[in-house]
Design a protein around this motif. Structure first.
Motif, PDB file in Angstrom:
ATOM      1  N   CYS A 155       1.077  -1.248  -0.081  1.00 17.53           N
ATOM      2  CA  CYS A 155      -0.249  -0.071   0.273  1.00 17.53           C
ATOM      3  C   CYS A 155       0.385   0.950   0.298  1.00 17.53           C
ATOM      4  CB  CYS A 155      -0.993  -0.010   1.392  1.00 17.53           C
ATOM      5  SG  CYS A 155      -2.542  -0.743   1.003  1.00 17.53           S
ATOM      6  N   ALA A 159      -1.466   2.438  -2.850  1.00 17.83           N
ATOM      7  CA  ALA A 159      -1.865   4.071  -2.313  1.00 17.83           C
ATOM      8  C   ALA A 159      -1.715   5.299  -2.187  1.00 17.83           C
ATOM      9  CB  ALA A 159      -3.026   3.009  -1.326  1.00 17.83           C
ATOM     10  N   ASN A 160      -0.613   4.709  -0.872  1.00 20.73           N
ATOM     11  CA  ASN A 160      -0.252   6.402  -0.333  1.00 20.73           C
ATOM     12  C   ASN A 160       0.745   7.419  -0.931  1.00 20.73           C
ATOM     13  OD1 ASN A 160      -0.809   4.752   1.867  1.00 20.73           O
ATOM     14  ND2 ASN A 160       1.448   4.606   2.589  1.00 20.73           N
ATOM     15  N   VAL A 162      -0.953   8.741  -3.629  1.00 21.79           N
ATOM     16  CA  VAL A 162      -1.805   9.393  -4.436  1.00 21.79           C
ATOM     17  C   VAL A 162      -2.385  10.474  -2.775  1.00 21.79           C
ATOM     18  CG1 VAL A 162      -4.303   9.542  -5.038  1.00 21.79           C
ATOM     19  CG2 VAL A 162      -2.681   7.713  -5.956  1.00 21.79           C
ATOM     20  N   GLY A 163      -2.743  10.417  -1.993  1.00 21.57           N
ATOM     21  CA  GLY A 163      -2.313  11.256  -1.244  1.00 21.57           C
ATOM     22  C   GLY A 163      -1.481  12.430  -0.794  1.00 21.57           C
ATOM     23  N   SER A 181      -2.562  11.329   6.107  1.00 23.64           N
ATOM     24  CA  SER A 181      -2.928  10.837   4.748  1.00 23.64           C
ATOM     25  C   SER A 181      -2.329   9.723   3.825  1.00 23.64           C
ATOM     26  CB  SER A 181      -2.322  12.455   3.585  1.00 23.64           C
ATOM     27  OG  SER A 181      -2.612  11.504   2.313  1.00 23.64           O
ATOM     28  N   ASP A 182      -1.528   8.873   4.861  1.00 22.86           N
ATOM     29  CA  ASP A 182      -1.100   8.379   4.206  1.00 22.86           C
ATOM     30  C   ASP A 182      -2.140   6.599   5.224  1.00 22.86           C
ATOM     31  OD1 ASP A 182       1.277   8.392   2.696  1.00 22.86           O
ATOM     32  OD2 ASP A 182       2.683   7.582   4.642  1.00 22.86           O
ATOM     33  N   CYS A 185      -5.227   6.215   3.267  1.00 24.14           N
ATOM     34  CA  CYS A 185      -4.717   6.409   1.928  1.00 24.14           C
ATOM     35  C   CYS A 185      -4.883   4.310   1.791  1.00 24.14           C
ATOM     36  CB  CYS A 185      -3.872   6.383   1.385  1.00 24.14           C
ATOM     37  SG  CYS A 185      -4.143   8.703   0.377  1.00 24.14           S
ATOM     38  N   THR A 186      -4.159   4.070   3.157  1.00 27.92           N
ATOM     39  CA  THR A 186      -3.622   2.910   2.900  1.00 27.92           C
ATOM     40  C   THR A 186      -5.049   1.283   3.309  1.00 27.92           C
ATOM     41  OG1 THR A 186      -1.722   2.885   3.787  1.00 27.92           O
ATOM     42  CG2 THR A 186      -3.095   0.262   4.841  1.00 27.92           C
ATOM     43  N   GLN A 189      -7.449   1.343   0.128  1.00 28.27           N
ATOM     44  CA  GLN A 189      -6.962   0.962  -0.865  1.00 28.27           C
ATOM     45  C   GLN A 189      -7.507  -1.015   0.250  1.00 28.27           C
ATOM     46  OE1 GLN A 189      -3.732   0.164  -3.466  1.00 28.27           O
ATOM     47  NE2 GLN A 189      -5.786  -0.565  -3.254  1.00 28.27           N
ATOM     48  N   PHE A 268     -13.223  11.989   1.232  1.00 31.71           N
ATOM     49  CA  PHE A 268     -11.751  10.594   0.944  1.00 31.71           C
ATOM     50  C   PHE A 268     -12.191   9.913   2.215  1.00 31.71           C
ATOM     51  CE2 PHE A 268      -8.202  12.929  -2.303  1.00 31.71           C
ATOM     52  CZ  PHE A 268      -9.001  13.255  -2.640  1.00 31.71           C
TER      53      PHE A 268
END
Length: 313
Positions: A155, A159-160, A162-163, A181-182, A185-186, A189, A268
């Motif tokens: 992730c 994913a991370n 993108v944030g 944010s991480d 985003c995780t 995902q 989000f």
């Protein structure tokens, strides 16, 4: 036949623009709003350019490109190369480097050409974009994850970034916000993985950690069933709670910003919560197909995030 006979000709550039818009149109199917209309135009354009990049690299890695091989041609490959995912990812990375000032001309793919002015305006760096490519390379090599820690490492790539790009585009980056944010985003995902267990298995991928599967006495054969048994449901419930904890860890990110950015980030987080609520509402039976949140459910979750996210500053 000619235009005189009533046949309209379409230029290659116009056809490529239509091709690119088809990829951008997939934003409507995401769990969260990608570039809502209340944002400033510059933000919307930047977010859609980043989304187009991320969507295209995922489509390459998943083998979901439009038929006909046009994306391969745009990246300088033979149309037949569209089925060689690693070759496509290599060509995509080469085109990305053109975005950042490569010596062999401008980017070739229209989605990357659209990304170039966004990168220049906001001073974006290659690292998060390269991370997304590497995640899709990893998808070609790794189809099972032994531990939750291994999944988090994936992730970090998938994913991370993108944030982090969203924070850069909106001028809101800071070490604490990146950390929050991480987590968000995780969580997003993992929520997507939980929704797509059956679809991923069809691609010979399992994102449920093998260690957790053994703990709940779940085998790969159990995931092939048309509906989930008690053990699978217990496993999905466990992973859902983990994702919810990550969302809660990241929620203070919403309270750390103001105005329209606060609304975007609440979207989000609320989208992730709505997705997990949909999984829960399905009794954690994700095998018949992905449980999807309703629009009203998404709006309720976004409103709840805005009410409860602690404000700072």
């Amino acid at each position: 036949m000619t235009p005189e006979h009533g046949i309209r000709t379409v230029s290659p550039a116009a056809a490529d623009a239509v091709h690119a818009r088809a990829t951008l149109g997939k934003a409507a199917a995401e769990n969260f709003p990608v570039a809502p209309s209340f944002l400033p135009r510059a933000w919307r354009e930047g977010l859609m350019a980043v989304y187009g990049y991320a969507r295209l690299v995922d489509d390459i890695g998943d083998g979901d490109l439009a038929p006909g091989g046009r994306d391969a041609v745009l990246l300088g490959l033979d149309p037949a190369a569209v089925d060689d995912r690693l070759a496509m990812l290599d060509a995509f990375e080469a085109d990305l480097l053109r975005v950042f000032g490569g010596t062999d001309g401008p980017p070739r793919h229209p989605l990357l050409l659209a990304l170039q002015p966004v990168v220049r305006t906001h001073g974006l760096t290659p690292e998060p974009f390269l991370g997304l490519i590497e995640a899709n390379r990893q998808d070609q090599r790794v189809t099972r994850y032994e531990t939750y820690g291994d999944l988090l490492g994936y992730c970090e790539l998938s994913a991370n970034p993108v944030g982090r790009l969203v924070l850069s585009l909106t001028g809101a980056s800071s070490p604490e916000r990146i950390r929050r944010s991480d987590a968000v985003c995780t969580a997003l995902q993992i929520a997507e993985h939980l929704q797509d267990v059956a679809e991923d298995l069809g691609r010979d991928r399992i994102y449920l950690p093998a260690q957790d599967m053994r703990r709940f006495h779940v085998t790969e054969a159990d995931l092939e069933a048309p509906t989930a048994g008690a053990s699978v449901r217990a496993l999905i419930a466990f992973e859902t709670e983990r994702a919810r904890d990550l969302l809660n860890e990241g929620t203070p990110l919403v309270g750390s910003v103001h105005g329209r950015l606060r609304l975007l980030l609440a979207g989000f987080v609320g989208g992730g919560r709505a997705a997990l609520r949909a999984v829960t509402a399905a009794g954690f039976d994700v095998l018949p197909g992905p449980p999807k949140p309703t629009k009203s459910g998404l709006l309720r979750e976004v409103a709840a995030v805005l009410r409860t996210a602690p404000r700072k500053g």
